[in-house]
Design a protein around this motif. Sequence first.
Motif, mmCIF file in Angstrom:
data_model
loop_
_atom_site.group_PDB
_atom_site.id
_atom_site.type_symbol
_atom_site.label_atom_id
_atom_site.label_comp_id
_atom_site.label_asym_id
_atom_site.label_seq_id
_atom_site.Cartn_x
_atom_site.Cartn_y
_atom_site.Cartn_z
ATOM 1 N N ARG A 1 -41.219 23.968 34.366
ATOM 2 C CA ARG A 1 -41.519 24.574 33.068
ATOM 3 C C ARG A 1 -42.690 25.557 33.169
ATOM 4 O O ARG A 1 -42.698 26.594 32.487
ATOM 5 N N ALA A 2 -43.660 25.261 34.016
ATOM 6 C CA ALA A 2 -44.777 26.188 34.207
ATOM 7 C C ALA A 2 -44.288 27.491 34.830
ATOM 8 O O ALA A 2 -44.732 28.586 34.452
ATOM 9 N N TYR A 3 -43.366 27.383 35.757
ATOM 10 C CA TYR A 3 -42.810 28.593 36.361
ATOM 11 C C TYR A 3 -41.973 29.377 35.349
ATOM 12 O O TYR A 3 -42.065 30.607 35.264
ATOM 13 N N LEU A 4 -41.163 28.683 34.560
ATOM 14 C CA LEU A 4 -40.347 29.343 33.540
ATOM 15 C C LEU A 4 -41.220 30.113 32.545
ATOM 16 O O LEU A 4 -40.870 31.221 32.123
ATOM 17 N N ALA A 5 -42.343 29.531 32.145
ATOM 18 C CA ALA A 5 -43.202 30.176 31.161
ATOM 19 C C ALA A 5 -43.693 31.537 31.653
ATOM 20 O O ALA A 5 -43.902 32.458 30.854
ATOM 21 N N ARG A 6 -43.829 31.671 32.949
ATOM 22 C CA ARG A 6 -44.317 32.927 33.520
ATOM 23 C C ARG A 6 -43.192 33.890 33.846
ATOM 24 O O ARG A 6 -43.301 35.082 33.606
ATOM 25 N N ARG A 7 -42.078 33.378 34.376
ATOM 26 C CA ARG A 7 -41.028 34.274 34.869
ATOM 27 C C ARG A 7 -39.846 34.410 33.898
ATOM 28 O O ARG A 7 -39.223 35.467 33.821
ATOM 29 N N PHE A 8 -39.539 33.366 33.144
ATOM 30 C CA PHE A 8 -38.427 33.410 32.184
ATOM 31 C C PHE A 8 -38.890 32.809 30.850
ATOM 32 O O PHE A 8 -38.417 31.739 30.441
ATOM 33 N N PRO A 9 -39.831 33.459 30.164
ATOM 34 C CA PRO A 9 -40.443 32.866 28.975
ATOM 35 C C PRO A 9 -39.459 32.583 27.847
ATOM 36 O O PRO A 9 -39.689 31.672 27.037
ATOM 37 N N GLY A 10 -38.346 33.330 27.795
ATOM 38 C CA GLY A 10 -37.395 33.131 26.719
ATOM 39 C C GLY A 10 -36.644 31.820 26.774
ATOM 40 O O GLY A 10 -35.959 31.452 25.810
ATOM 41 N N ILE A 11 -36.773 31.102 27.880
ATOM 42 C CA ILE A 11 -36.047 29.831 28.001
ATOM 43 C C ILE A 11 -36.984 28.681 28.373
ATOM 44 O O ILE A 11 -36.546 27.544 28.547
ATOM 45 N N ALA A 12 -38.286 28.984 28.469
ATOM 46 C CA ALA A 12 -39.249 28.004 28.979
ATOM 47 C C ALA A 12 -39.345 26.747 28.124
ATOM 48 O O ALA A 12 -39.591 25.653 28.637
ATOM 49 N N LYS A 13 -39.154 26.889 26.817
ATOM 50 C CA LYS A 13 -39.300 25.736 25.926
ATOM 51 C C LYS A 13 -37.955 25.160 25.483
ATOM 52 O O LYS A 13 -37.910 24.269 24.631
ATOM 53 N N ARG A 14 -36.882 25.656 26.054
ATOM 54 C CA ARG A 14 -35.560 25.148 25.694
ATOM 55 C C ARG A 14 -35.326 23.788 26.349
ATOM 56 O O ARG A 14 -35.921 23.457 27.381
ATOM 57 N N PRO A 15 -34.464 22.970 25.747
ATOM 58 C CA PRO A 15 -34.238 21.627 26.281
ATOM 59 C C PRO A 15 -33.520 21.641 27.626
ATOM 60 O O PRO A 15 -32.748 22.557 27.926
ATOM 61 N N LEU A 16 -33.794 20.635 28.399
ATOM 62 C CA LEU A 16 -33.085 20.416 29.658
ATOM 63 C C LEU A 16 -31.665 19.964 29.328
ATOM 64 O O LEU A 16 -31.468 18.955 28.656
ATOM 65 N N SER A 17 -30.658 20.709 29.773
ATOM 66 C CA SER A 17 -29.272 20.369 29.442
ATOM 67 C C SER A 17 -28.611 19.526 30.520
ATOM 68 O O SER A 17 -27.632 18.823 30.257
ATOM 69 N N GLU A 18 -29.139 19.599 31.732
ATOM 70 C CA GLU A 18 -28.529 18.861 32.846
ATOM 71 C C GLU A 18 -29.521 18.857 33.999
ATOM 72 O O GLU A 18 -30.366 19.753 34.118
ATOM 73 N N SER A 19 -29.438 17.879 34.852
ATOM 74 C CA SER A 19 -30.284 17.844 36.045
ATOM 75 C C SER A 19 -29.566 17.110 37.159
ATOM 76 O O SER A 19 -28.668 16.299 36.903
#
Length: 374
Positions: free
Chosen positions: A287-305
């Motif tokens: 999530r820390a990486y997403l906030a920097r590189r893909f901010p538009g999806i950083a706070k979206r829910p985890l759909s699968e893992s």
Amino acid sequence: MASSPSCTRTIAPSFAAIYDNAVTDDLWRELEIASPFPVSDIARDFTVQEGVPLIDVISSKCVGDQTALSVRQGRFGLDAKSKQAKEWRVPVTATVVGTNKVARQVAPMQRIERAELLKRYPQIGLDGITFGVLQPTMGALMARRGVQTLVKHFVDEGGTYQQLAIQPPKAGAVLDAITSLSGETVRARQFVFACGPWLPKLFPDVVGTRIVPTRQEIFFFGPDPGDTRFDPPQMPAWVDADEPGIPYGFPSLETRGFKLAIDAHGPRIDPDSNDRVISAEGLKQIRAYLARRFPGIAKRPLSESRVCQYENSDNGDFIIDKHPRWENVLIVGGGSGHGFKHGPAVGRYVGELAIGKLSKPEARFALTAHGYQG
């Protein structure tokens, strides 16, 4: 520039019928529909700028039994105009002098400067990035579907498919049978053990820590409803090659969500007891990486893992070799996280090695070319 005869025959009649006042891009677009190659990108550079490309080999370096070439592209010619910087997107093939053997076929690449990246991919945060490299012919392989399709074709052609957990082969002068944990015996003249992270357990004395299984966490995030920025073709498959850990990912395929993972090797595991649940620390890091590189999806829910397994050799190269005591046994492993995409080539190589058709085995695939890892 040339196109295949079958491609030209396919498109010429329909092109003539559709376009009575066409421009060159119309022709390239129609040719591309009938061709497996990015005809438009390659052809456009030849038609909108003067000259032809000249590719020079500026250096070569021998590493083991491989030769690495550094090449530079310029414009062919001796006049002043030919000194102006130009760039053509062209596929490049290298061959061994005196033979018809293709040493390497280079996929077409496009360098995209930061300003153009911002236009094409506004959903990507470009902090620290000055340019990107796009391979227009790249794609994604659906591993599970690919394996299931292969098994179906194998069975349709008369093969027999069984799922068995086997015991480590017993020491002896020859191996003519293997035994499952339930006591079932399977006999054969040739055996190929391509057992991924279980190879060290099956052959502790021969493989051992030449292959080390590691835990790799995979994350999928669901975009906002109606947000198509993370779907293909708006989002390509990508790798952040200069970022620590080498994050990589894929657009939302089959509506499963935007995929993200870290290529760096995770902790060592036992493949029989590894818990397939992602860690809280791993999700926090992603999530820390997403906030920097893909901010538009950083706070979206985890759909699968998922928790996958790498089976790492000491240098990331394959281990494909005969057992040192059993001539009829092949050991195949060391995929190191990139094995599946090489499946067809590895399968062909292993098949030829097994039946004695391979003229010269690759020295770098030998067991002895790989060290034990601490």
